[in-house]
Design an enzyme around this catalytic site. Structure first.
Site, PDB file in Angstrom:
ATOM      1  CG  ASP A   9      -1.662   1.245   1.427  1.00 53.29           C
ATOM      2  OD1 ASP A   9      -2.424   1.602   0.509  1.00 53.29           O
ATOM      3  OD2 ASP A   9      -1.486   1.912   2.474  1.00 53.29           O
ATOM      4  CG  ASP A  11      -1.582   7.541  -0.234  1.00 51.41           C
ATOM      5  OD1 ASP A  11      -0.576   8.220  -0.467  1.00 51.41           O
ATOM      6  OD2 ASP A  11      -2.454   7.285  -1.087  1.00 51.41           O
ATOM      7  CE  LYS A 109      -5.176  -1.004  -1.556  1.00 50.58           C
ATOM      8  NZ  LYS A 109      -3.893  -0.569  -0.956  1.00 50.58           N
TER       9      LYS A 109
HETATM   10 MG   LIG Z   1      -3.032   3.240   3.264  1.00 46.78          MG
END
Ligand SMILES: [Mg+2]
Length: 155
Positions: A9, A11, A109
């Site tokens: 991932d 951020d 997601k």
């Molecule tokens: Mg994130």
């Protein structure tokens, strides 16, 4: 031959999460991230970013901003000889205002679609791979794709 990979991932996992700011000038790596990626690379893992970017659909930023941010991240990692094999940012969001991105799809997601697409395109063995993220959506996507998963809680 299939590769083992670490899906990452972006951020809140690789860089500080600045909502709706995708300018490369504001990239703020989280502590230890680049060294961690370097170690995973040297351990033989292919590194692949998989990131929901739901801010495109409601016009908070543009696809071009995502591309500029990707170039900034790749350039910084290149200084440390850390390659990203894949970089998948998904712009769809069911509550957007841009018709072409206003889609509810299986790639966002916690759905595993983005990981499965990346694994197919980059010849990744999902059962020998990991998903690392900062929220449970990341864990859910990784598990649904057949990966092992790691999440972390920020202090
Ligand atoms: Mg994130």
């Amino acid at each position: 031959m299939s590769r083992k990979a670490v899906f990452l991932d972006k951020d809140g996992t690789l860089i500080e999460n600045h909502p709706f700011n995708r300018s490369p000038e504001h990239i703020e790596w989280l502590p230890g991230t680049i060294e961690g990626l370097r170690l995973l690379h040297h351990a033989g893992y292919t590194l692949i970013v998989v990131s929901n970017q739901g801010g495109v659909a409601p016009e908070r930023f543009a696809v071009e901003d995502l591309l500029r941010e990707e170039l900034g991240l790749r350039a910084e990692l290149a200084k440390f000889q850390v390659p990203l094999m894949g970089y998948y940012c998904w712009p769809h969001h069911p509550e957007g205002t841009v018709p072409s991105f206003n889609v509810d799809c299986s790639c966002r997601k916690p759905n595993p679609g983005l990981l499965i697409q990346a694994a197919d395109e980059l010849h990744v063995d999902l059962t020998n791979s990991w998903m690392i993220g900062d929220i449970l959506h990341d864990v859910a996507a990784g598990r649904a794709a057949g990966c092992r998963t790691i999440t972390h809680e920020r202090q």
